[in-house]
Design an enzyme around this catalytic site. Structure first.
Site, PDB file in Angstrom:
ATOM      1  N   ASP A  69     -30.443 -25.757   7.852  1.00 38.83           N
ATOM      2  CA  ASP A  69     -29.374 -25.599   8.837  1.00 38.83           C
ATOM      3  C   ASP A  69     -29.877 -25.968  10.226  1.00 38.83           C
ATOM      4  O   ASP A  69     -30.862 -26.700  10.367  1.00 38.83           O
ATOM      5  CB  ASP A  69     -28.859 -24.155   8.803  1.00 38.83           C
ATOM      6  CG  ASP A  69     -27.362 -24.065   9.033  1.00 38.83           C
ATOM      7  OD1 ASP A  69     -26.931 -24.380  10.158  1.00 38.83           O
ATOM      8  OD2 ASP A  69     -26.628 -23.675   8.115  1.00 38.83           O
ATOM      9  N   HIS A 296     -25.148 -21.768  14.324  1.00 41.38           N
ATOM     10  CA  HIS A 296     -24.651 -22.001  12.972  1.00 41.38           C
ATOM     11  C   HIS A 296     -25.593 -21.409  11.925  1.00 41.38           C
ATOM     12  O   HIS A 296     -25.175 -20.672  11.026  1.00 41.38           O
ATOM     13  CB  HIS A 296     -24.483 -23.504  12.748  1.00 41.38           C
ATOM     14  CG  HIS A 296     -23.705 -23.872  11.532  1.00 41.38           C
ATOM     15  ND1 HIS A 296     -24.293 -24.020  10.295  1.00 41.38           N
ATOM     16  CD2 HIS A 296     -22.386 -24.134  11.352  1.00 41.38           C
ATOM     17  CE1 HIS A 296     -23.366 -24.363   9.404  1.00 41.38           C
ATOM     18  NE2 HIS A 296     -22.195 -24.436  10.025  1.00 41.38           N
ATOM     19  N   SER A 467     -18.713 -23.799   5.719  1.00 41.29           N
ATOM     20  CA  SER A 467     -20.087 -23.413   6.071  1.00 41.29           C
ATOM     21  C   SER A 467     -20.308 -21.921   5.895  1.00 41.29           C
ATOM     22  O   SER A 467     -21.436 -21.470   5.697  1.00 41.29           O
ATOM     23  CB  SER A 467     -20.394 -23.787   7.525  1.00 41.29           C
ATOM     24  OG  SER A 467     -20.633 -25.156   7.653  1.00 41.29           O
TER      25      SER A 467
END
Length: 568
Positions: A69, A296, A467
């Site tokens: 990620d 994220h 996600s």
């Protein structure tokens, strides 16, 4: 996720394609909605709490989950205790103690870093990279495909697709100037608030309580507060996070509009300094798994394994995991080489589950990623991948990494996940933004209004996307591997997919669509299982598979010849 709608609405503007995906509800009631059970709680969660009831008398073994990620906040209060540590590596001594080729890889590795400590934070789209890389080779020339090798033919077709799609959309061309003005206005408002309040960071709750006196500051407070609430991250998300998201979104629009005429800046050559065309050139990167854009990855990591039962923040899905962070996803499209090496790093360092919450429409070096996925399969590692957020059918639209390899075979150790939601706060069971595919998507899992960790040491907030759905499945895969360690990666996938919960006879859901077009379809039209993730059912299935395997082994064992014998 795209935040253009939220920005324009907050400033009283309008868009033809505007739609609201969620009804107004109390955010606090949504914080763990996806743990719940449809029958007992009336919410279409994954029945995680019921699953833990099945496991309460069982022992677990620790499982390493690799998160490929953007990075992770290694200081976060709810993640510090679950982060993987490379016990063979002495941190920060400048020596590759374990001899794996990566110096000081204590938390994982950063394939976006340079040896001087700098990091690549932003990259261009793969479409632009492909178009400009092969423009001189192919544009305006007659290419005889019969004389091309399979690899050359794939590259040529990839370039043709990039050339066909490189033109910017008229919508983005029209909207970009407006969005740039909106961004400038927001930055100016934030500056006024910071100056008068003497606070550099603030949440929407804190902003609401701030006493500002000048008319300029009061106006800035009202407008910025409205924006923070509409973005939907939750009351604990900070102004800096909101501004970062907006800046990234406008940056993507700027890049798309100029992609055809502007050769992408090659930050890789300046900072990383590897040979991007050589998969065997592996000695690059650094150990900074946090970077500056770790929102994220931090959010994803919390969903999988935030410390359970510690009385703070949130509970992750799995209760006995270690999160290995591999930084390979920048703001922009990831490089195939980084993803391929990240998968191999995860496998070689003990990960049994890999989460990949990213994707793109072009993959010029797909073979490298295919080989890495095959390597993971050979080492019994399960990979969970997000289906993407474009409301598209990935049976007919490319979304990489894909489970169909260039040689025509299909990965058996990969689960592709679409995003689901609950009808009580959204329209239907599937999130409007989610990609889908009767063959390309395996299952739908909660991906709307998911509350998890954010960078800042003690921050939390809501995010939407496949996600977020992918780590819900990855967390469940880790949970199963932890309590049923004898199951193979394929058996874990089988337990998860075979236990998927259908909507019931005749029950339909809205087909994902960003334009707001409403089309009711069976869930079986949108994914191969035709169902939603069911943790309780998956644990039951895992236990049955384990028991069946034990019975088969027992049946092959020779009977003891000492039965009923006495010792003189």
């Amino acid at each position: 996720m795209r935040y253009l709608l939220l920005l324009t609405v907050s400033f009283g503007l309008s868009m033809a394609s505007a739609q609201s995906s969620f009804r107004q509800v109390n955010k606090d009631s949504l914080k763990a909605w996806y743990f719940k059970d449809k029958a007992t709680d009336g919410v279409a969660g994954i029945s995680l709490n019921k699953a833990y009831q099945l496991l309460k008398n069982k022992k677990s073994t620790p499982i390493i989950v690799a998160v490929i990620d953007s990075g992770v906040d290694t200081t976060h209060e709810d993640l510090k205790s679950v982060l993987w540590h490379n016990t063979k590596e002495i941190p920060n001594n400048g020596i590759d103690d374990d001899g794996n080729g990566y110096v000081d890889d204590y938390y994982g590795w950063n394939f976006l870093g340079g040896k001087d400590g700098r990091n690549v934070e932003k990259t261009s789209s793969e479409k632009a990279r492909v178009y400009h890389a092969y423009k001189d080779l192919y544009q305006g020339k007659k290419i005889d495909e019969s004389k091309l090798s399979p690899e050359e033919k794939y590259r040529y077709k990839t370039w043709l697709q990039a050339a066909a799609e490189i033109e910017p959309s008229q919508e983005n061309i029209a909207q970009l100037p407006m969005m740039q003005r909106v961004r400038s206005s927001l930055v100016a408002m934030d500056s006024v608030i910071r100056k008068e309040s003497q606070k550099q960071e603030y949440t929407s709750d804190e902003l609401e309580k701030l006493e500002l006196h000048s008319s300029e500051a009061k106006m800035a407070k009202t407008k910025f507060l409205n924006l923070m609430k509409m973005v939907g991250l939750g009351s604990e998300a900070k102004n800096t996070t909101v501004l970062q998201m907006i800046n990234e979104e406008v940056g993507r629009m700027e890049e798309e509009v100029s992609a055809k005429d502007k050769v992408p800046a090659d930050m890789r050559a300046e900072i990383i300094k590897d040979n991007p065309n050589d998969i065997n050139d592996k000695s690059y990167g650094n150990n900074d798994v946090m970077g500056t854009g770790s929102m994220h990855g931090t959010h994803v990591s919390g969903i999988i394994g935030a410390s359970r039962g510690n009385g703070i923040g949130i509970d992750g899905i799995a209760d006995n995991v270690k999160i290995m962070m591999i930084r390979a996803v920048p703001d922009g499209d990831e490089y195939d080489k980084d993803i391929a090496l990240a998968i191999r790093y995860a496998v070689d360092n003990g990960a049994k589950v890999i989460n990949m919450s990213f994707g793109k429409s072009f993959s010029p070096d797909k073979k490298w990623v295919d080989d890495a996925i095959k390597y993971a399969a050979a080492k019994d590692v399960i990979i969970v991948h997000a289906a993407g957020n474009d409301s598209k059918n990935i049976d007919s639209t490319d979304n990489f990494p894909s489970t169909t390899f260039l040689d025509g075979t299909v990965a058996k150790n990969v689960i592709t996940v679409g995003a689901s939601c609950d009808p009580s706060f959204a329209n239907g069971y599937t999130s409007y933004f989610s990609n889908y595919g009767k063959n390309g998507v395996d299952i739908f899992a909660p991906g709307s209004q998911i509350y998890s960790t954010l960078p800042g040491g003690n921050s939390y907030g809501f995010e939407d996307g496949t996600s977020m759905a992918s780590p819900v499945v990855a967390g469940l895969a880790a949970l199963i591997r932890s309590y049923f360690p004898k199951l193979s990666a394929e058996q874990v996938k089988q337990a998860i997919t075979n236990s998927a919960t259908g909507l019931g006879n005749g029950v339909t859901t809205l087909k994902p669509n960003k334009e707001g077009v409403k089309e009711e379809v069976p869930l079986s039209n949108l994914c191969s299982t035709g169902g939603l993730l069911n943790a309780y059912g998956a644990v039951e299935a895992a236990e049955k598979l384990t028991n069946q395997a034990a019975k088969k082994i027992d049946a092959t064992l020779p009977k003891s010849s000492f039965k009923n014998k006495t010792v003189n």
